[in-house]
Design a protein around this motif. Sequence first.
Motif, PDB file in Angstrom:
ATOM      1  N   GLU A  16      34.908 -31.123  20.426  1.00 43.76           N
ATOM      2  CA  GLU A  16      34.152 -30.259  19.516  1.00 43.76           C
ATOM      3  C   GLU A  16      33.736 -28.977  20.229  1.00 43.76           C
ATOM      4  OE1 GLU A  16      32.016 -33.247  16.385  1.00 43.76           O
ATOM      5  OE2 GLU A  16      30.874 -32.688  18.160  1.00 43.76           O
ATOM      6  N   VAL A  17      33.504 -27.955  19.422  1.00 42.74           N
ATOM      7  CA  VAL A  17      33.015 -26.675  19.919  1.00 42.74           C
ATOM      8  C   VAL A  17      31.653 -26.430  19.278  1.00 42.74           C
ATOM      9  CG1 VAL A  17      33.409 -24.189  20.010  1.00 42.74           C
ATOM     10  CG2 VAL A  17      35.347 -25.755  20.086  1.00 42.74           C
ATOM     11  N   THR A  18      30.670 -26.042  20.084  1.00 45.99           N
ATOM     12  CA  THR A  18      29.350 -25.694  19.565  1.00 45.99           C
ATOM     13  C   THR A  18      29.037 -24.262  19.945  1.00 45.99           C
ATOM     14  OG1 THR A  18      28.557 -27.965  19.729  1.00 45.99           O
ATOM     15  CG2 THR A  18      26.885 -26.245  19.564  1.00 45.99           C
ATOM     16  N   LEU A  19      28.796 -23.446  18.922  1.00 42.46           N
ATOM     17  CA  LEU A  19      28.396 -22.053  19.104  1.00 42.46           C
ATOM     18  C   LEU A  19      26.890 -21.990  18.867  1.00 42.46           C
ATOM     19  CD1 LEU A  19      31.152 -20.504  16.812  1.00 42.46           C
ATOM     20  CD2 LEU A  19      31.252 -20.798  19.293  1.00 42.46           C
ATOM     21  N   THR A  20      26.167 -21.376  19.774  1.00 38.68           N
ATOM     22  CA  THR A  20      24.716 -21.306  19.644  1.00 38.68           C
ATOM     23  C   THR A  20      24.262 -19.853  19.632  1.00 38.68           C
ATOM     24  OG1 THR A  20      24.483 -23.423  20.788  1.00 38.68           O
ATOM     25  CG2 THR A  20      22.496 -22.062  20.618  1.00 38.68           C
ATOM     26  N   SER A  21      23.391 -19.533  18.681  1.00 42.65           N
ATOM     27  CA  SER A  21      22.894 -18.163  18.542  1.00 42.65           C
ATOM     28  C   SER A  21      21.742 -17.901  19.502  1.00 42.65           C
ATOM     29  CB  SER A  21      22.411 -17.923  17.110  1.00 42.65           C
ATOM     30  OG  SER A  21      21.148 -18.543  16.909  1.00 42.65           O
ATOM     31  N   GLU A  22      21.426 -16.623  19.626  1.00 43.73           N
ATOM     32  CA  GLU A  22      20.220 -16.244  20.354  1.00 43.73           C
ATOM     33  C   GLU A  22      19.017 -16.777  19.579  1.00 43.73           C
ATOM     34  OE1 GLU A  22      19.468 -11.956  20.236  1.00 43.73           O
ATOM     35  OE2 GLU A  22      20.817 -11.867  18.524  1.00 43.73           O
ATOM     36  N   GLN A  23      17.851 -16.790  20.217  1.00 43.97           N
ATOM     37  CA  GLN A  23      16.651 -17.307  19.573  1.00 43.97           C
ATOM     38  C   GLN A  23      15.899 -16.201  18.838  1.00 43.97           C
ATOM     39  OE1 GLN A  23      14.296 -19.607  22.320  1.00 43.97           O
ATOM     40  NE2 GLN A  23      16.047 -20.846  22.932  1.00 43.97           N
ATOM     41  N   ALA A  24      15.329 -16.594  17.706  1.00 45.92           N
ATOM     42  CA  ALA A  24      14.505 -15.682  16.907  1.00 45.92           C
ATOM     43  C   ALA A  24      13.071 -16.218  16.913  1.00 45.92           C
ATOM     44  CB  ALA A  24      15.032 -15.603  15.485  1.00 45.92           C
ATOM     45  N   LYS A  25      12.097 -15.334  16.841  1.00 41.31           N
ATOM     46  CA  LYS A  25      10.692 -15.749  16.842  1.00 41.31           C
ATOM     47  C   LYS A  25      10.316 -16.382  15.509  1.00 41.31           C
ATOM     48  CE  LYS A  25       9.302 -12.481  20.254  1.00 41.31           C
ATOM     49  NZ  LYS A  25       8.262 -11.698  20.836  1.00 41.31           N
ATOM     50  N   VAL A  26       9.451 -17.413  15.584  1.00 39.48           N
ATOM     51  CA  VAL A  26       8.953 -18.084  14.386  1.00 39.48           C
ATOM     52  C   VAL A  26       7.441 -18.233  14.473  1.00 39.48           C
ATOM     53  CG1 VAL A  26      11.100 -19.376  13.996  1.00 39.48           C
ATOM     54  CG2 VAL A  26       9.277 -20.419  15.345  1.00 39.48           C
ATOM     55  N   SER A  27       6.846 -18.503  13.331  1.00 37.71           N
ATOM     56  CA  SER A  27       5.419 -18.810  13.242  1.00 37.71           C
ATOM     57  C   SER A  27       5.277 -20.213  12.680  1.00 37.71           C
ATOM     58  CB  SER A  27       4.711 -17.818  12.312  1.00 37.71           C
ATOM     59  OG  SER A  27       4.794 -16.511  12.834  1.00 37.71           O
ATOM     60  N   ALA A  28       4.357 -20.970  13.226  1.00 33.03           N
ATOM     61  CA  ALA A  28       4.129 -22.351  12.796  1.00 33.03           C
ATOM     62  C   ALA A  28       3.908 -22.441  11.294  1.00 33.03           C
ATOM     63  CB  ALA A  28       2.930 -22.934  13.533  1.00 33.03           C
ATOM     64  N   HIS A  29       4.481 -23.459  10.690  1.00 33.42           N
ATOM     65  CA  HIS A  29       4.324 -23.820   9.278  1.00 33.42           C
ATOM     66  C   HIS A  29       5.024 -22.885   8.305  1.00 33.42           C
ATOM     67  CE1 HIS A  29       1.487 -26.682  10.826  1.00 33.42           C
ATOM     68  NE2 HIS A  29       0.764 -25.705  11.339  1.00 33.42           N
ATOM     69  N   GLU A  30       5.723 -21.876   8.788  1.00 35.56           N
ATOM     70  CA  GLU A  30       6.440 -20.960   7.909  1.00 35.56           C
ATOM     71  C   GLU A  30       7.847 -21.504   7.641  1.00 35.56           C
ATOM     72  OE1 GLU A  30       4.949 -18.273   6.535  1.00 35.56           O
ATOM     73  OE2 GLU A  30       3.149 -18.835   7.623  1.00 35.56           O
ATOM     74  N   LEU A  31       8.395 -21.181   6.472  1.00 34.12           N
ATOM     75  CA  LEU A  31       9.718 -21.647   6.074  1.00 34.12           C
ATOM     76  C   LEU A  31      10.763 -20.602   6.446  1.00 34.12           C
ATOM     77  CD1 LEU A  31      11.288 -23.873   4.576  1.00 34.12           C
ATOM     78  CD2 LEU A  31      10.911 -22.584   2.476  1.00 34.12           C
ATOM     79  N   TYR A  32      11.858 -21.066   7.075  1.00 33.71           N
ATOM     80  CA  TYR A  32      12.920 -20.181   7.537  1.00 33.71           C
ATOM     81  C   TYR A  32      14.280 -20.681   7.071  1.00 33.71           C
ATOM     82  CZ  TYR A  32       9.371 -18.235  10.556  1.00 33.71           C
ATOM     83  OH  TYR A  32       8.238 -17.635  11.023  1.00 33.71           O
ATOM     84  N   ARG A  84      11.005 -25.760   8.119  1.00 38.04           N
ATOM     85  CA  ARG A  84       9.642 -25.261   8.271  1.00 38.04           C
ATOM     86  C   ARG A  84       9.283 -25.410   9.752  1.00 38.04           C
ATOM     87  NH1 ARG A  84       6.135 -23.908   4.650  1.00 38.04           N
ATOM     88  NH2 ARG A  84       7.214 -24.979   2.979  1.00 38.04           N
ATOM     89  N   ALA A  85       8.838 -24.329  10.363  1.00 41.38           N
ATOM     90  CA  ALA A  85       8.534 -24.345  11.797  1.00 41.38           C
ATOM     91  C   ALA A  85       7.382 -25.310  12.085  1.00 41.38           C
ATOM     92  CB  ALA A  85       8.180 -22.946  12.270  1.00 41.38           C
ATOM     93  N   PRO A  86       7.578 -26.209  13.047  1.00 38.56           N
ATOM     94  CA  PRO A  86       6.504 -27.137  13.403  1.00 38.56           C
ATOM     95  C   PRO A  86       5.362 -26.415  14.135  1.00 38.56           C
ATOM     96  CG  PRO A  86       8.419 -27.490  14.805  1.00 38.56           C
ATOM     97  CD  PRO A  86       8.806 -26.467  13.790  1.00 38.56           C
ATOM     98  N   GLU A  87       4.275 -27.115  14.326  1.00 43.31           N
ATOM     99  CA  GLU A  87       3.044 -26.568  14.894  1.00 43.31           C
ATOM    100  C   GLU A  87       3.260 -25.800  16.198  1.00 43.31           C
ATOM    101  OE1 GLU A  87      -0.734 -25.425  15.291  1.00 43.31           O
ATOM    102  OE2 GLU A  87      -0.058 -26.610  13.583  1.00 43.31           O
ATOM    103  N   ASN A  88       4.015 -26.349  17.119  1.00 41.28           N
ATOM    104  CA  ASN A  88       4.121 -25.734  18.443  1.00 41.28           C
ATOM    105  C   ASN A  88       5.422 -24.943  18.652  1.00 41.28           C
ATOM    106  OD1 ASN A  88       5.460 -28.153  18.277  1.00 41.28           O
ATOM    107  ND2 ASN A  88       5.058 -28.759  20.376  1.00 41.28           N
ATOM    108  N   ALA A  89       6.127 -24.609  17.590  1.00 39.29           N
ATOM    109  CA  ALA A  89       7.362 -23.834  17.716  1.00 39.29           C
ATOM    110  C   ALA A  89       7.067 -22.343  17.846  1.00 39.29           C
ATOM    111  CB  ALA A  89       8.263 -24.072  16.513  1.00 39.29           C
ATOM    112  N   VAL A  90       7.808 -21.679  18.745  1.00 39.22           N
ATOM    113  CA  VAL A  90       7.657 -20.230  18.904  1.00 39.22           C
ATOM    114  C   VAL A  90       8.979 -19.504  18.671  1.00 39.22           C
ATOM    115  CG1 VAL A  90       5.654 -20.359  20.420  1.00 39.22           C
ATOM    116  CG2 VAL A  90       7.942 -20.338  21.413  1.00 39.22           C
ATOM    117  N   THR A  91      10.115 -20.209  18.802  1.00 42.52           N
ATOM    118  CA  THR A  91      11.428 -19.633  18.532  1.00 42.52           C
ATOM    119  C   THR A  91      12.321 -20.665  17.878  1.00 42.52           C
ATOM    120  OG1 THR A  91      12.319 -20.233  20.706  1.00 42.52           O
ATOM    121  CG2 THR A  91      11.343 -18.022  20.507  1.00 42.52           C
ATOM    122  N   ALA A  92      13.442 -20.184  17.318  1.00 43.49           N
ATOM    123  CA  ALA A  92      14.437 -21.071  16.721  1.00 43.49           C
ATOM    124  C   ALA A  92      15.815 -20.450  16.916  1.00 43.49           C
ATOM    125  CB  ALA A  92      14.167 -21.275  15.236  1.00 43.49           C
TER     126      ALA A  92
END
Length: 131
Positions: A16-32, A84-92
């Motif tokens: 398998e091949v997995t391509l991973t993107s750069e990280q984007a900033k998130v805020s806790a409890h927000e929907l992305y 939805r970003a969990p409580e302690n998430a800062v990026t995704a």
Amino acid sequence: MSESLHIVSVDFKDGEVTLTSEQAKVSAHELYRLGADLVMESGSVELEMNYFDEEGMTVESASTPFRSANIDAKEGMDVYVYGRAPENAVTASLSITAGMAAAANLRNLNIRWESQLELDTEDKEDLGDMF
């Protein structure tokens, strides 16, 4: 708001091949929503949104599989995974995993990050009985 994300890593493992993107900033409890425009002729792919804490450790993941039968080989398709970003998430980031044959068929890949989606649940419409 929507922005494009770049692929920052490509990993090969167990056919398998997995391509991973750069990280984007998130805020806790927000929907992305993380998505990609895919054009492929055969195979299947899986999209996975990964949330990271301040130390860069994965705190939660959400995934959605797609098969080429659902993706038009000429026109392509927008595919998405929501979370939805969990409580302690800062990026995704978004990871796209495909078998080698499916990865070879990917002809277009535009990864998009959409920040806070507004879901208005205040005004509900009664659609009547289902049957």
